[in-house]
Design a protein around this motif. Structure first.
Motif, PDB file in Angstrom:
ATOM      1  N   MET A   1     -11.549  -3.685 -10.401  1.00  0.00           N
ATOM      2  CA  MET A   1     -10.591  -2.830 -11.088  1.00  0.00           C
ATOM      3  C   MET A   1     -11.244  -2.054 -12.214  1.00  0.00           C
ATOM      4  O   MET A   1     -10.968  -0.881 -12.420  1.00  0.00           O
TER       5      MET A   1
ATOM      6  N   PHE B   1      -4.333   3.282 -22.451  1.00  0.00           N
ATOM      7  CA  PHE B   1      -3.417   2.494 -23.283  1.00  0.00           C
ATOM      8  C   PHE B   1      -4.112   1.253 -23.834  1.00  0.00           C
ATOM      9  O   PHE B   1      -5.082   0.751 -23.252  1.00  0.00           O
TER      10      PHE B   1
ATOM     11  N   PRO C   1       0.698  -0.506 -18.191  1.00  0.00           N
ATOM     12  CA  PRO C   1       0.014  -1.250 -17.129  1.00  0.00           C
ATOM     13  C   PRO C   1       0.892  -1.463 -15.898  1.00  0.00           C
ATOM     14  O   PRO C   1       0.388  -1.691 -14.814  1.00  0.00           O
TER      15      PRO C   1
ATOM     16  N   PRO D   1       4.129  -0.021 -13.481  1.00  0.00           N
ATOM     17  CA  PRO D   1       4.923   1.172 -13.205  1.00  0.00           C
ATOM     18  C   PRO D   1       6.314   1.059 -13.837  1.00  0.00           C
ATOM     19  O   PRO D   1       6.961   0.014 -13.733  1.00  0.00           O
TER      20      PRO D   1
ATOM     21  N   PRO E   1      -4.042  -0.321 -15.166  1.00  0.00           N
ATOM     22  CA  PRO E   1      -2.824   0.310 -14.638  1.00  0.00           C
ATOM     23  C   PRO E   1      -2.689  -0.011 -13.153  1.00  0.00           C
ATOM     24  O   PRO E   1      -2.962   0.820 -12.305  1.00  0.00           O
ATOM     25  N   ILE E   2      -2.299  -1.244 -12.859  1.00  0.00           N
ATOM     26  CA  ILE E   2      -2.202  -1.675 -11.465  1.00  0.00           C
ATOM     27  C   ILE E   2      -0.970  -1.033 -10.827  1.00  0.00           C
ATOM     28  O   ILE E   2       0.074  -0.910 -11.460  1.00  0.00           O
ATOM     29  N   ASN E   3      -1.111  -0.619  -9.604  1.00  0.00           N
ATOM     30  CA  ASN E   3       0.008   0.003  -8.890  1.00  0.00           C
ATOM     31  C   ASN E   3      -0.089  -0.369  -7.409  1.00  0.00           C
ATOM     32  O   ASN E   3      -1.003   0.079  -6.714  1.00  0.00           O
TER      33      ASN E   3
ATOM     34  N   ILE F   1       1.462   0.595  -4.919  1.00  0.00           N
ATOM     35  CA  ILE F   1       2.197   1.646  -4.212  1.00  0.00           C
ATOM     36  C   ILE F   1       2.187   1.446  -2.688  1.00  0.00           C
ATOM     37  O   ILE F   1       1.153   1.178  -2.089  1.00  0.00           O
TER      38      ILE F   1
ATOM     39  N   HIS G   1      -5.075  -1.972  -7.160  1.00  0.00           N
ATOM     40  CA  HIS G   1      -3.884  -2.651  -6.645  1.00  0.00           C
ATOM     41  C   HIS G   1      -4.201  -4.105  -6.314  1.00  0.00           C
ATOM     42  O   HIS G   1      -5.378  -4.512  -6.308  1.00  0.00           O
ATOM     43  N   THR G   2      -3.156  -4.887  -6.017  1.00  0.00           N
ATOM     44  CA  THR G   2      -3.339  -6.304  -5.671  1.00  0.00           C
ATOM     45  C   THR G   2      -2.661  -6.619  -4.334  1.00  0.00           C
ATOM     46  O   THR G   2      -2.058  -7.677  -4.163  1.00  0.00           O
TER      47      THR G   2
ATOM     48  N   ASN H   1      11.076  -6.120  -7.407  1.00  0.00           N
ATOM     49  CA  ASN H   1      11.378  -6.235  -8.836  1.00  0.00           C
ATOM     50  C   ASN H   1      12.462  -7.267  -9.126  1.00  0.00           C
ATOM     51  O   ASN H   1      12.973  -7.347 -10.243  1.00  0.00           O
TER      52      ASN H   1
ATOM     53  N   SER I   1       5.846   3.618  -6.404  1.00  0.00           N
ATOM     54  CA  SER I   1       4.934   2.875  -7.269  1.00  0.00           C
ATOM     55  C   SER I   1       5.509   1.488  -7.456  1.00  0.00           C
ATOM     56  O   SER I   1       6.701   1.338  -7.681  1.00  0.00           O
ATOM     57  N   ARG I   2       4.663   0.476  -7.321  1.00  0.00           N
ATOM     58  CA  ARG I   2       5.192  -0.883  -7.446  1.00  0.00           C
ATOM     59  C   ARG I   2       4.342  -1.738  -8.370  1.00  0.00           C
ATOM     60  O   ARG I   2       3.129  -1.595  -8.435  1.00  0.00           O
ATOM     61  N   ASN I   3       5.014  -2.634  -9.060  1.00  0.00           N
ATOM     62  CA  ASN I   3       4.397  -3.592  -9.963  1.00  0.00           C
ATOM     63  C   ASN I   3       3.337  -4.426  -9.219  1.00  0.00           C
ATOM     64  O   ASN I   3       3.649  -5.082  -8.225  1.00  0.00           O
ATOM     65  N   GLY I   4       2.097  -4.383  -9.696  1.00  0.00           N
ATOM     66  CA  GLY I   4       1.027  -5.152  -9.058  1.00  0.00           C
ATOM     67  C   GLY I   4       0.654  -6.381  -9.870  1.00  0.00           C
ATOM     68  O   GLY I   4      -0.182  -7.181  -9.438  1.00  0.00           O
ATOM     69  N   HIS I   5       1.261  -6.525 -11.050  1.00  0.00           N
ATOM     70  CA  HIS I   5       0.992  -7.704 -11.873  1.00  0.00           C
ATOM     71  C   HIS I   5       1.805  -8.902 -11.389  1.00  0.00           C
ATOM     72  O   HIS I   5       1.299 -10.029 -11.352  1.00  0.00           O
TER      73      HIS I   5
ATOM     74  N   LEU J   1       0.366 -10.970  -8.733  1.00  0.00           N
ATOM     75  CA  LEU J   1      -0.753 -11.742  -9.268  1.00  0.00           C
ATOM     76  C   LEU J   1      -0.238 -13.004  -9.982  1.00  0.00           C
ATOM     77  O   LEU J   1      -0.804 -14.090  -9.815  1.00  0.00           O
TER      78      LEU J   1
END
Lengths: 388, 388
Positions: free
Chosen positions: A24, A40, A243, A245, B52-54, B56, B69-70, B98, B276-280, B283
Motif C-alpha cells: 500500500m 491526510f 482513509p 470512503p 486511503p483504502i478503497n 471499489i 484495496h483489501t 456498511n 467506493s467501499r470501505n476497505g478497513h 481488515l
C-alpha cells in the motif's frame, strides 16, 4: 477443546499484514488517475478507533439511547457545506454518508418521494452508480447526450423534456464528470425547465469530486442551492481526504420533512438510508475542515489548479494532446501505453486517459510522469472494442 | 490572504475532541442494551488508517486499476462465513457491507431481480430498516403477525401466502429480532412454501446479531443455506466487534451472476450496492476471525450465553419477570425506571426492555445493574401511548 482456541494471530498472518502495508505504501505513491487525496494526517484522532462509534439515525434527532456517537460533529460538517453551497440557513438538512453512491441514492430517493410519477434525466457521462441507483429505486429514466467535453447537451435535454412535459422532471446533474471533470450548468437546466413551465421538478447535483471546491471556481459554473439545486452530494474521501470512503448529502429541511412523513407512515423514524452509521468519518471530515477553514480549502483548490495547469503545459510541450475543462484539476490525454497506465494507476475510458491533480500531487510527480511518457517506447495497444 | 489560512486546529477544538474522548470512554462502560462488542483491540492494524483504502467494486473481480484495496482479505471474510453458513463451496459469493441495512437491502435486491413480480413477507418484529429497504426497492409486501416471543407466526404466514399463491414469494426471515432475539425457522418457512407448491421463492435471512453464532446454538434453529436460505446477512460490529458499523452479505454465486447480467445491461459491471467501499472494515473482521478461529468464535458465544443465563437468574432472584428465547444472549425484562434506562443505555419498546449480553459484558456489570434495580425507588413512568 479450550486448548484449540486461539488468542493470537499466527505469524504467517502477521506477515501478510506487513506485506499489505508495504504494497500500500508503494501503490499510494503512484496514483495519478484516481480522485483520492492521500495527504491526510489523522494521527491526532486515530485513537477514536478504540470506540464502537455509531451515528445511528438522523443526526438532527436527539434522544438516541446509544451515546457513543458524533452527531454534533456531523451536523457541523453538514453546516459547513450547506453554507459553502449557499443553502437557506433556515432550510437545510443533511448527513455524512458512506460515499457519493449513497449520497446520490438519497438525492434520487428524495426526488422520487417528492414526485412519484417523475422521469429522471441524466447525461451519458454520469457516473455508472447513478444508473444502478435509478434501477434500485425503480424510476423511469432517459439518458441525455453529452457534448464532446462531457457536459450535458442542453439542446438534447430541452428537446427530450419537451416530449415529456406531462411528467415531473427529476434531473441529475453532474458537477465534475468522472473522466473529463465536466460540469453541468444547473442554472441553465433550471432555465430550460422554467421555459417549458415544468413546475414539478427536482434537481440533484452530483458533485462528488468538484462540488467540494465549486464555490472557489473563477469564473464559477452554477451548481448550488442559489443556482437551483434541491440537493447536492459530495465525496469526503476525494478532495477533503479520508482513509475511509465517505460523502456528504446536503438537501432542504423542507424536503426531508416531507420524506419523514412518508417514512413515519411505514413505521420508521429514521430518515437516513442506513440504520447504523459510521461515526468516525464525520470526525475525520470535521477535523480537516476545522484545520483548513474555508480559506484553507480555497488554497487547496488553487494549488491543485496550478499543478493541473503545469501538467497540461508539460504534456503539450512533449507533443501530447492534453486538455482541461474550465477550472478543472483533471487533465485529459490520449490513452497511454499499458506499462505507464499500470504504474501510475490511470483510469482509462475508450481512447482517453486522465490525470487528476489532487492536492497531494506534486509538480515533481508530474515531471516523473512526463519523463516516463517522453521515454516510453511501448506502443499504445490498439484493441477491437467489440467481439463478434 | 495566505496569512488567514490555518494549518492547525484551534485549542478550543482540540478541547472538544478531548471531551468527546472522555464522554465516550464513560458511555462505553455502561452499554447493556445495545448489541455492540466493545472488547476489540485493533491497535496492531490501526496504522492502516494512514492509507486511503478503497475496495471499489466486486471483491471477486480482479483488475481494478486502483491498487490500495483489501479485496483478498474481504474474500477470506466472506469465505469464513460461507463455510459457517454451510454454503455450497462451489456456489457462494458475498462482500463486506456498511452494515445490516445494506446487507438486507442487497438480499432484497437480489430477490427482486430474481422475481420482479414477487411479494415480500416479513414479520412485524422485523427490524424497521427492512420496511425502509422494501420501500426503497418499491416491492409490494405483507406484514405477518409475530408470536408473543417475537418469532414469526407460521400459521398466519401460511394462510397469507395461500391467498397469494399466484405470486413468487420473497420471505425475509429474522434470526435474532431486535427486542427479543427471536429466531424464525427457515426450514419451517421453506416447508410451508413447498407445501403450497410455490417453486418461485427466495428466502433472505437477516441474521444481524445472532447469525454470527447461529451455527453454535445447541439445539440449533434452522437458518442457513442447507436449511433453505438464499442469502444471509450479518453485522460485523455487533458480535465480532468493529469500531465502524459493517456487515457481511453471503449469497449464492449463481444468484449474483444472474444479477450481474441485468446490471451489465444497465451499463455497470459493479455488482455491489455502493461504488467506493470501505476497505478497513474487511481488515478488522479478518483480523478478529484469524485471531479467534471458529472455535474461538464458539467460545465467545458460549461465554455470552453463560452471562445471559446468570443475568436472567439474578433478575428473577430479585423478583423481576425476566426471560430469554432459547439459546439467546438477550434477556427481556419489564420496562425499567428512566434513570436506570439512561444510565445503562437500555433500548425500550412498549412495556419491555432488554439486556444484550454481548461478549464484553461481565458478570460484575450484571451485578452492578441488578444492584441498581434492587435499590431504585423511582417508579416506572406510565405514559399514555397516544395523544388525542
Amino acid at each position: 477443546m479450550e486448548a484449540s482456541i486461539k488468542n493470537n494471530i499466527k505469524a504467517a498472518d502477521l506477515e501478510r499484514l506487513q506485506q499489505l502495508d508495504q504494497e500500500m505504501a508503494q501503490s499510494r505513491e503512484t496514483v495519478l488517475g484516481y480522485p483520492t487525496s492521500k495527504d491526510f494526517d489523522y494521527s491526532a484522532i486515530n485513537h477514536f478507533l478504540d470506540y464502537p462509534i455509531n451515528n445511528i439515525g438522523d443526526p438532527y434527532e436527539e434522544g438516541s439511547t446509544y451515546k457513543v456517537h458524533t452527531h454534533e460533529f456531523e451536523r457541523e460538517v453538514v453546516r459547513f457545506f450547506a453554507k459553502l453551497f449557499r443553502a437557506n440557513p433556515q432550510d437545510y438538512w443533511g448527513y455524512v454518508t458512506n460515499g457519493s453512491s449513497e449520497s446520490n441514492l438519497y438525492g434520487l430517493y428524495l426526488a422520487r418521494e417528492s414526485f412519484p410519477k417523475g422521469m429522471v434525466y441524466y447525461s451519458e457521462s454520469t457516473h455508472y452508480s447513478v444508473r444502478k441507483n435509478i434501477h434500485l429505486l425503480n424510476i423511469p429514466s432517459i439518458v441525455i447526450r453529452s457534448q464532446p467535453n462531457g457536459e450535458i447537451d442542453y439542446e438534447d435535454f430541452e428537446n427530450t423534456v419537451r416530449l415529456n412535459r406531462h411528467k415531473p422532471a427529476i434531473v441529475l446533474t453532474t458537477f465534475g464528470t468522472t473522466m473529463y471533470e465536466a460540469k453541468d450548468d444547473v442554472s441553465r437546466i433550471k432555465g430550460i425547465l422554467k421555459n417549458l413551465a415544468i413546475h414539478d421538478h427536482y434537481i440533484h447535483c452530483d458533485g462528488a469530486l468538484a462540488g467540494t471546491y465549486g464555490a472557489f471556481m473563477d469564473p464559477r459554473t452554477p451548481f448550488d442551492f442559489k443556482d437551483g439545486a434541491d440537493s447536492i452530494s459530495i465525496s469526503g474521501h476525494k478532495f477533503v481526504g479520508s482513509p475511509i470512503p465517505c460523502g456528504v448529502i446536503v438537501t432542504k429541511k423542507s424536503t426531508r420533512d416531507r420524506i419523514a412523513k412518508s417514512i413515519s407512515y411505514i413505521g420508521s423514524l429514521d430518515t437516513t438510508i442506513t440504520g447504523s452509521r459510521n461515526g468516525h468519518s464525520p470526525l475525520f471530515l470535521w477535523y480537516t475542515l476545522k484545520k483548513l477553514g474555508v480559506e484553507g480549502l480555497r488554497a487547496r483548490y488553487e494549488s491543485s489548479l496550478e499543478v493541473a495547469q503545469y501538467c497540461e503545459m508539460r504534456l503539450k510541450e512533449i507533443g501530447i494532446d492534453a486538455w482541461r475543462n474550465p477550472g478543472a484539476i483533471t487533465v485529459v490525454l490520449p490513452k497511454v501505453p499499458a506499462s505507464i497506465q499500470g504504474k501510475w494507476q490511470l483510469a482509462t475510458e475508450g481512447d482517453k486517459a486522465h490525470i487528476i491533480c489532487m492536492p497531494c500531487i506534486t509538480k515533481a510527480q508530474i515531471d516523473a510522469f512526463v519523463y516516463d511518457m517522453a521515454n516510453c517506447e511501448e506502443e499504445v495497444e490498439e484493441k477491437f472494442e467489440f467481439d463478434f
